[in-house]
Design an enzyme around this catalytic site. Structure first.
Site, PDB file in Angstrom:
ATOM      1  N   GLU A  35      -9.515 -10.182  -7.883  1.00 35.30           N
ATOM      2  CA  GLU A  35      -8.544  -9.090  -7.719  1.00 35.30           C
ATOM      3  C   GLU A  35      -7.432  -9.164  -8.776  1.00 35.30           C
ATOM      4  O   GLU A  35      -7.016  -8.136  -9.321  1.00 35.30           O
ATOM      5  CB  GLU A  35      -7.962  -9.127  -6.299  1.00 35.30           C
ATOM      6  N   PHE A  50     -15.382   3.650   7.339  1.00 39.72           N
ATOM      7  CA  PHE A  50     -13.996   4.016   7.028  1.00 39.72           C
ATOM      8  C   PHE A  50     -13.708   3.999   5.518  1.00 39.72           C
ATOM      9  O   PHE A  50     -12.599   4.303   5.096  1.00 39.72           O
ATOM     10  CB  PHE A  50     -12.999   3.098   7.760  1.00 39.72           C
ATOM     11  N   LYS A  64       0.844  -1.200   0.000  1.00 43.02           N
ATOM     12  CA  LYS A  64       0.000   0.000   0.000  1.00 43.02           C
ATOM     13  C   LYS A  64       0.886   1.259   0.000  1.00 43.02           C
ATOM     14  O   LYS A  64       2.114   1.167   0.211  1.00 43.02           O
ATOM     15  CB  LYS A  64      -0.902  -0.040   1.230  1.00 43.02           C
ATOM     16  N   THR A  67      -5.656  -7.944  10.290  1.00 34.95           N
ATOM     17  CA  THR A  67      -5.991  -6.641   9.686  1.00 34.95           C
ATOM     18  C   THR A  67      -5.499  -5.495  10.566  1.00 34.95           C
ATOM     19  O   THR A  67      -4.918  -4.525  10.086  1.00 34.95           O
ATOM     20  CB  THR A  67      -7.521  -6.539   9.485  1.00 34.95           C
ATOM     21  N   ARG A  93      -1.992 -14.762   3.947  1.00 33.18           N
ATOM     22  CA  ARG A  93      -2.651 -14.022   5.038  1.00 33.18           C
ATOM     23  C   ARG A  93      -1.903 -14.241   6.362  1.00 33.18           C
ATOM     24  O   ARG A  93      -1.848 -13.333   7.196  1.00 33.18           O
ATOM     25  CB  ARG A  93      -4.113 -14.473   5.193  1.00 33.18           C
ATOM     26  N   ASN A 126      -1.872  -0.055   7.391  1.00 29.08           N
ATOM     27  CA  ASN A 126      -1.347  -1.407   7.630  1.00 29.08           C
ATOM     28  C   ASN A 126      -0.522  -1.982   6.473  1.00 29.08           C
ATOM     29  O   ASN A 126      -0.349  -3.188   6.354  1.00 29.08           O
ATOM     30  CB  ASN A 126      -2.468  -2.359   8.076  1.00 29.08           C
ATOM     31  N   HIS A 166      -1.832  -5.348   1.389  1.00 30.36           N
ATOM     32  CA  HIS A 166      -3.096  -6.034   1.125  1.00 30.36           C
ATOM     33  C   HIS A 166      -2.815  -7.473   0.715  1.00 30.36           C
ATOM     34  O   HIS A 166      -1.820  -7.737   0.033  1.00 30.36           O
ATOM     35  CB  HIS A 166      -3.866  -5.349  -0.016  1.00 30.36           C
ATOM     36  N   ARG A 193       2.649  -7.268   9.189  1.00 25.10           N
ATOM     37  CA  ARG A 193       1.972  -6.185   9.919  1.00 25.10           C
ATOM     38  C   ARG A 193       2.408  -6.151  11.379  1.00 25.10           C
ATOM     39  O   ARG A 193       2.506  -5.082  11.984  1.00 25.10           O
ATOM     40  CB  ARG A 193       0.453  -6.345   9.807  1.00 25.10           C
ATOM     41  N   TYR A 211     -12.157  -2.411  -3.418  1.00 26.80           N
ATOM     42  CA  TYR A 211     -12.719  -2.503  -2.059  1.00 26.80           C
ATOM     43  C   TYR A 211     -14.252  -2.412  -2.055  1.00 26.80           C
ATOM     44  O   TYR A 211     -14.839  -2.027  -1.047  1.00 26.80           O
ATOM     45  CB  TYR A 211     -12.122  -1.409  -1.175  1.00 26.80           C
TER      46      TYR A 211
HETATM   47  P1  IDP Z   1      -7.701  -6.975   5.228  1.00 32.61           P
HETATM   48  O1  IDP Z   1      -6.876  -5.911   4.511  1.00 32.61           O
HETATM   49  O2  IDP Z   1      -6.935  -7.592   6.346  1.00 32.61           O
HETATM   50  O3  IDP Z   1      -8.288  -7.985   4.278  1.00 32.61           O
HETATM   51  P2  IDP Z   1     -10.366  -5.793   5.361  1.00 32.61           P
HETATM   52  O4  IDP Z   1     -11.364  -6.027   6.442  1.00 32.61           O
HETATM   53  O5  IDP Z   1     -10.625  -6.407   4.031  1.00 32.61           O
HETATM   54  O6  IDP Z   1      -8.934  -6.221   5.939  1.00 32.61           O
HETATM   55  O7  IDP Z   1     -10.215  -4.225   5.209  1.00 32.61           O
HETATM   56  C1  IDP Z   1      -9.523  -3.681   4.119  1.00 32.61           C
HETATM   57  C2  IDP Z   1      -8.662  -2.549   4.594  1.00 32.61           C
HETATM   58  O8  IDP Z   1      -9.508  -1.517   5.088  1.00 32.61           O
HETATM   59  C3  IDP Z   1      -7.731  -2.877   5.762  1.00 32.61           C
HETATM   60  O9  IDP Z   1      -6.537  -3.520   5.370  1.00 32.61           O
HETATM   61  C4  IDP Z   1      -7.472  -1.504   6.324  1.00 32.61           C
HETATM   62  O10 IDP Z   1      -6.525  -0.792   5.517  1.00 32.61           O
HETATM   63  C5  IDP Z   1      -8.839  -0.842   6.152  1.00 32.61           C
HETATM   64  N1  IDP Z   1      -9.644  -0.957   7.365  1.00 32.61           N
HETATM   65  C6  IDP Z   1     -10.300  -2.034   7.817  1.00 32.61           C
HETATM   66  N2  IDP Z   1     -10.932  -1.778   8.993  1.00 32.61           N
HETATM   67  C7  IDP Z   1     -10.657  -0.488   9.260  1.00 32.61           C
HETATM   68  C8  IDP Z   1     -11.017   0.386  10.328  1.00 32.61           C
HETATM   69  O11 IDP Z   1     -11.699   0.014  11.284  1.00 32.61           O
HETATM   70  N3  IDP Z   1     -10.525   1.664  10.278  1.00 32.61           N
HETATM   71  C9  IDP Z   1      -9.759   2.107   9.250  1.00 32.61           C
HETATM   72  N4  IDP Z   1      -9.388   1.331   8.223  1.00 32.61           N
HETATM   73  C10 IDP Z   1      -9.834   0.043   8.226  1.00 32.61           C
HETATM   74 MG    MG Z   2      -9.723  -7.822   2.805  1.00 27.51          MG
END
Ligand code: IDP
Ligand code: MG
Length: 168
Positions: A144, A75, A27, A109, A103, A130, A133, A120, A67
């Site tokens: 994707e 968010f 990212k 996450t 993963r 974070n 992806h 992470r 997304y």
């Molecule tokens: P992942 O990246 O671990 O698959 P997802 O739930 O798919 O997690 O969320 C996608 C991305 O959205 C996360 O990697 C993070 O950058 C962002 N994200 C998820 N939850 C939050 C939140 O509560 N606050 C801010 N950003 C979030």
């Molecule tokens: Mg995800």
């Protein structure tokens, strides 16, 4: 005879399992913080095979599509702004159980819940920054990969180390 047929099926099934693919992307914060090489190294060192990689500044439209499942989340606008704030490094990696194991390499996450030793867990602090992806399932990986890469950009090759990473 049946034994031979079964063993041929077994070998084909194993080869197909080794061909699983996942979509991984450094990212904008990972790029800005100079972590691209370190992140690629984790996947390389594990033994996975790089199939595609590029460097691009993604459009908001592409990121909204990527997304789309999260579009109703509070968010989401901040996520799209963050992801379009600078260049990213989209990649495709291949190998046995690469989606699930990918993963595991990423960690949770929320970096606060990520174990030390994960990307992470070692390299970032907050969920909204974070750094990486990774696809969460084989089906989403397929979607994707098709969203970010053309068929021509996926490179077919055999790593020299293959027979040292997988059993014959
Ligand atoms: P992942 O990246 O671990 O698959 P997802 O739930 O798919 O997690 O969320 C996608 C991305 O959205 C996360 O990697 C993070 O950058 C962002 N994200 C998820 N939850 C939050 C939140 O509560 N606050 C801010 N950003 C979030
Ligand atoms: Mg995800």
């Amino acid at each position: 005879m049946i034994g031979t047929i079964l063993s041929i099926f077994y070998v084909i099934a194993r080869i197909m399992a080794n061909n699983e693919r996942t979509f991984i992307m450094v990212k904008p914060d990972g790029v800005q913080r100079g972590l691209v090489g370190k992140i690629i190294k984790r996947f390389e060192a594990k033994g996975f095979k790089l199939v595609a990689l590029k460097f691009q500044w993604a459009s908001e439209d592409l990121l909204k599509n990527h997304y789309a499942d999260l579009s109703a989340r509070p968010f989401f606008p901040g996520l799209v702004k963050y992801m379009s704030s600078g260049p990213v490094v989209p990649m495709v990696w291949e190998g046995l159980n690469v989606v699930k194991t990918g993963r595991v390499l990423l960690g949770e996450t929320n970096p606060a819940n990520s174990a030390p030793g994960t990307i992470r867990g070692d390299l970032c602090v907050q969920v909204g920054r974070n750094i990486i992806h990774g696809s969460d399932a084989v089906e989403s990986a397929k979607k994707e990969i098709a969203l970010w890469f053309t068929e021509k950009e996926l490179v077919n090759w055999k790593p020299a180390q293959e027979s040292w990473v997988y059993e014959d």
